[in-house]
Motif scaffolding. Structure first.
Motif, PDB file in Angstrom:
ATOM      1  N   HIS A   2       0.706  -1.208  -0.004  1.00 60.05           N
ATOM      2  CA  HIS A   2       0.065   0.119   0.259  1.00 60.05           C
ATOM      3  C   HIS A   2       0.754   1.278   0.102  1.00 60.05           C
ATOM      4  O   HIS A   2       0.626   2.268  -0.748  1.00 60.05           O
ATOM      5  CB  HIS A   2      -0.874   0.070   1.261  1.00 60.05           C
ATOM      6  CG  HIS A   2      -2.219  -0.941   0.973  1.00 60.05           C
ATOM      7  ND1 HIS A   2      -2.095  -2.286   1.100  1.00 60.05           N
ATOM      8  CD2 HIS A   2      -3.622  -0.584   0.929  1.00 60.05           C
ATOM      9  CE1 HIS A   2      -3.457  -2.644   0.853  1.00 60.05           C
ATOM     10  NE2 HIS A   2      -4.142  -1.705   0.383  1.00 60.05           N
ATOM     11  N   ARG A   3       1.911   1.136   0.847  1.00 61.62           N
ATOM     12  CA  ARG A   3       2.898   2.318   0.893  1.00 61.62           C
ATOM     13  C   ARG A   3       3.568   2.608  -0.567  1.00 61.62           C
ATOM     14  O   ARG A   3       3.652   3.713  -0.940  1.00 61.62           O
ATOM     15  CB  ARG A   3       3.963   2.126   1.848  1.00 61.62           C
ATOM     16  CG  ARG A   3       4.969   3.400   2.122  1.00 61.62           C
ATOM     17  CD  ARG A   3       5.675   3.051   3.188  1.00 61.62           C
ATOM     18  NE  ARG A   3       6.649   2.227   2.907  1.00 61.62           N
ATOM     19  CZ  ARG A   3       7.584   1.648   3.898  1.00 61.62           C
ATOM     20  NH1 ARG A   3       7.368   2.035   5.255  1.00 61.62           N
ATOM     21  NH2 ARG A   3       8.563   0.559   3.538  1.00 61.62           N
ATOM     22  N   HIS A  52       2.176   1.941  -3.514  1.00 59.97           N
ATOM     23  CA  HIS A  52       1.111   2.467  -4.162  1.00 59.97           C
ATOM     24  C   HIS A  52       0.833   3.725  -4.160  1.00 59.97           C
ATOM     25  O   HIS A  52       0.982   4.737  -4.989  1.00 59.97           O
ATOM     26  CB  HIS A  52       0.099   1.357  -4.082  1.00 59.97           C
ATOM     27  CG  HIS A  52      -1.381   1.875  -4.955  1.00 59.97           C
ATOM     28  ND1 HIS A  52      -1.164   2.517  -6.209  1.00 59.97           N
ATOM     29  CD2 HIS A  52      -2.479   1.927  -4.402  1.00 59.97           C
ATOM     30  CE1 HIS A  52      -2.467   2.496  -6.632  1.00 59.97           C
ATOM     31  NE2 HIS A  52      -3.001   2.355  -5.664  1.00 59.97           N
ATOM     32  N   ILE A  53       0.568   4.021  -2.680  1.00 60.85           N
ATOM     33  CA  ILE A  53      -0.008   5.414  -2.500  1.00 60.85           C
ATOM     34  C   ILE A  53       1.081   6.539  -2.357  1.00 60.85           C
ATOM     35  O   ILE A  53       0.932   7.645  -2.944  1.00 60.85           O
ATOM     36  CB  ILE A  53      -0.651   5.435  -0.986  1.00 60.85           C
ATOM     37  CG1 ILE A  53      -1.917   4.602  -1.203  1.00 60.85           C
ATOM     38  CG2 ILE A  53      -1.084   6.682  -0.528  1.00 60.85           C
ATOM     39  CD1 ILE A  53      -2.484   3.878   0.242  1.00 60.85           C
ATOM     40  N   ARG A  54       1.962   6.127  -1.668  1.00 59.05           N
ATOM     41  CA  ARG A  54       3.260   7.094  -1.416  1.00 59.05           C
ATOM     42  C   ARG A  54       4.272   7.243  -2.670  1.00 59.05           C
ATOM     43  O   ARG A  54       4.661   8.443  -3.206  1.00 59.05           O
ATOM     44  CB  ARG A  54       3.951   7.141  -0.134  1.00 59.05           C
ATOM     45  CG  ARG A  54       4.929   7.940   0.161  1.00 59.05           C
ATOM     46  CD  ARG A  54       5.783   7.398   1.434  1.00 59.05           C
ATOM     47  NE  ARG A  54       6.939   6.466   0.776  1.00 59.05           N
ATOM     48  CZ  ARG A  54       7.581   5.925   1.811  1.00 59.05           C
ATOM     49  NH1 ARG A  54       7.744   6.154   3.046  1.00 59.05           N
ATOM     50  NH2 ARG A  54       8.682   5.161   0.832  1.00 59.05           N
ATOM     51  N   ASP A  55       4.560   6.097  -3.242  1.00 58.66           N
ATOM     52  CA  ASP A  55       5.682   6.113  -3.990  1.00 58.66           C
ATOM     53  C   ASP A  55       5.052   5.865  -5.490  1.00 58.66           C
ATOM     54  O   ASP A  55       6.228   5.516  -6.365  1.00 58.66           O
ATOM     55  CB  ASP A  55       6.585   4.817  -3.850  1.00 58.66           C
ATOM     56  CG  ASP A  55       7.077   4.958  -2.576  1.00 58.66           C
ATOM     57  OD1 ASP A  55       7.321   6.161  -1.810  1.00 58.66           O
ATOM     58  OD2 ASP A  55       7.597   3.958  -1.716  1.00 58.66           O
ATOM     59  N   HIS A  56       4.027   5.763  -5.797  1.00 58.52           N
ATOM     60  CA  HIS A  56       3.319   5.561  -7.064  1.00 58.52           C
ATOM     61  C   HIS A  56       3.855   4.320  -7.710  1.00 58.52           C
ATOM     62  O   HIS A  56       4.268   4.570  -8.932  1.00 58.52           O
ATOM     63  CB  HIS A  56       3.630   6.925  -7.891  1.00 58.52           C
ATOM     64  CG  HIS A  56       3.300   8.122  -7.183  1.00 58.52           C
ATOM     65  ND1 HIS A  56       2.070   8.410  -6.983  1.00 58.52           N
ATOM     66  CD2 HIS A  56       4.034   9.146  -6.599  1.00 58.52           C
ATOM     67  CE1 HIS A  56       2.000   9.567  -6.263  1.00 58.52           C
ATOM     68  NE2 HIS A  56       3.186   9.943  -5.961  1.00 58.52           N
ATOM     69  N   LYS A  57       4.013   3.272  -7.000  1.00 54.77           N
ATOM     70  CA  LYS A  57       4.415   1.966  -7.611  1.00 54.77           C
ATOM     71  C   LYS A  57       3.379   1.121  -7.322  1.00 54.77           C
ATOM     72  O   LYS A  57       3.227   0.218  -6.575  1.00 54.77           O
ATOM     73  CB  LYS A  57       5.867   1.410  -7.104  1.00 54.77           C
ATOM     74  CG  LYS A  57       7.005   2.320  -7.189  1.00 54.77           C
ATOM     75  CD  LYS A  57       7.956   1.786  -6.670  1.00 54.77           C
ATOM     76  CE  LYS A  57       9.567   2.432  -6.675  1.00 54.77           C
ATOM     77  NZ  LYS A  57      10.430   1.829  -6.105  1.00 54.77           N
ATOM     78  N   PRO A  58       2.258   1.063  -8.234  1.00 57.38           N
ATOM     79  CA  PRO A  58       0.882   0.456  -8.031  1.00 57.38           C
ATOM     80  C   PRO A  58       1.239  -1.039  -8.178  1.00 57.38           C
ATOM     81  O   PRO A  58       0.153  -1.944  -8.173  1.00 57.38           O
ATOM     82  CB  PRO A  58       0.110   0.915  -9.247  1.00 57.38           C
ATOM     83  CG  PRO A  58       0.738   1.363 -10.141  1.00 57.38           C
ATOM     84  CD  PRO A  58       2.102   1.906  -9.592  1.00 57.38           C
ATOM     85  N   ASP A  59       2.045  -1.624  -8.966  1.00 52.75           N
ATOM     86  CA  ASP A  59       2.206  -3.049  -9.706  1.00 52.75           C
ATOM     87  C   ASP A  59       2.065  -4.079  -8.335  1.00 52.75           C
ATOM     88  O   ASP A  59       1.538  -5.045  -8.501  1.00 52.75           O
ATOM     89  CB  ASP A  59       3.592  -3.141 -10.353  1.00 52.75           C
ATOM     90  CG  ASP A  59       3.559  -2.575 -11.600  1.00 52.75           C
ATOM     91  OD1 ASP A  59       2.400  -2.104 -12.069  1.00 52.75           O
ATOM     92  OD2 ASP A  59       4.390  -2.657 -12.554  1.00 52.75           O
TER      93      ASP A  59
END
Length: 320
Positions: free
Chosen positions: A274-275, A277-284
């Motif tokens: 989740h971090r 995805h949300i913070r680092d813009h790495k959704p994979d």
């Protein structure tokens, strides 16, 4: 990051024997570390770029030397600058376990990987003196990643109350060398058919089932629970055959060790995904979350001791 690539190219050209080589992106991971493939005079190498203020490289060097002395296949270091955070390493190739286990040799590949864990625990016996301790404080720090990103409204005191039983149970498990990230993306099938081990810089002195559950309940691989149980009991037998007496417990207890260490790890991993995805813009990484939830529910459903944690987990705000 582009500035670092230019700095890396200058370092290779001016400070190493690898002048004139060609660089291409090899991979990146969930940290700030990334890897390039360097081809120089017909030979292929891996170059690690680890920003020193974010990802210090000294643990990788020290732990790698120690593991290599015990005949564990880790990358050889051909050039290094710890102040800059650059290392030139041997190249194990591109065949990660994640792909290799899809072939016909799946079972033998898992047995080879498990043999490496047994080798860790047999050979790297002074881990308590050389490595950080996976203690209750460390567990709490990791578990708080899940609270921060998936239970943001839950007070620290309530979260600690619900996780304390898990933390205490894990802390009672015998400890040994623990790679801490022993999964299919950190294992490679080398050209010599041996297991190449990477990403060991976070190794700790921790629970003896932690690396096994990282492998068998891998965040990136679906495995059958009956197979996991059977393989776990084979692992226990192998430890006993190696005269590692801490494995001399009832089989149900050993399975609980696996369950509890896996649960702690998987809660942390969901928080990290989740971090990212949300913070680092790495959704994979989010596509792995349903699998990890399944592993978590398997453990929570069959361990009444963790009822408070089960109720808390069901309140979590997990993105899917």
């Amino acid at each position: 990051m582009d500035n670092r690539k230019a700095l890396l190219a200058d370092w290779l050209q001016e400070k190493t024997p690898f002048q004139g080589g060609s660089l291409s992106i090899a991979s990146a991971d969930a940290s700030f570390r990334r890897y390039f493939r360097l081809v120089h005079q017909g030979q292929s190498y891996i170059v690690m770029d680890a920003p020193p203020d974010l990802e210090p490289s000294l643990p990788f060097v020290q732990i790698g030397q120690w593991m290599k002395q015990s005949a564990i296949q880790v990358p050889e270091i051909f050039a290094q600058d710890l102040e800059l955070g650059f290392l030139v390493l041997s190249d194990f190739g591109d065949l990660h376990y994640q792909d290799a286990i899809k072939g016909p040799n799946r079972e033998s590949l898992y047995q080879s990987a498990i043999a490496e864990i047994i080798k860790f625990q047999n050979a790297l016996t002074d881990s308590e003196e050389k490595l950080p301790l996976f203690d209750q404080a460390w567990q709490k720090k990791e578990l708080d990643i899940f609270r921060e990103w998936c239970l943001p409204g839950v007070p620290d005191s309530e979260y600690l109350h619900c996780t304390q039983t898990l933390i205490e149970q894990i802390d009672r498990i015998p400890k040994a060398f623990m790679h801490r990230d022993f999964h299919c993306r950190n294992l490679l099938l080398c050209p010599n058919e041996q297991v190449g081990i990477i990403d060991f810089q976070g190794a700790m002195h921790g629970p003896v089932t932690y690396d096994l559950v990282s492998l068998l309940r891998d965040c990136y691989v679906d495995n059958d629970e009956n197979w996991i149980k059977q393989t776990t009991l084979q692992f226990q037998d192998s430890l006993l055959s190696s005269n590692l007496e801490y494995a001399r417990v009832e089989t149900d207890e050993f399975i609980r060790w696996l369950d509890f260490t896996g649960l702690q790890r998987h809660l942390k991993c969901i928080g990290i995904f989740h971090r990212l995805h949300i913070r680092d813009h790495k959704p994979d990484y989010m596509k792995e979350v349903p699998r990890v939830i399944k592993y978590i529910n398997t453990v929570l459903d069959r361990n009444p001791l963790l009822q408070d944690l089960k109720e808390l987990f069901n309140r979590a705000k997990i993105l899917t």
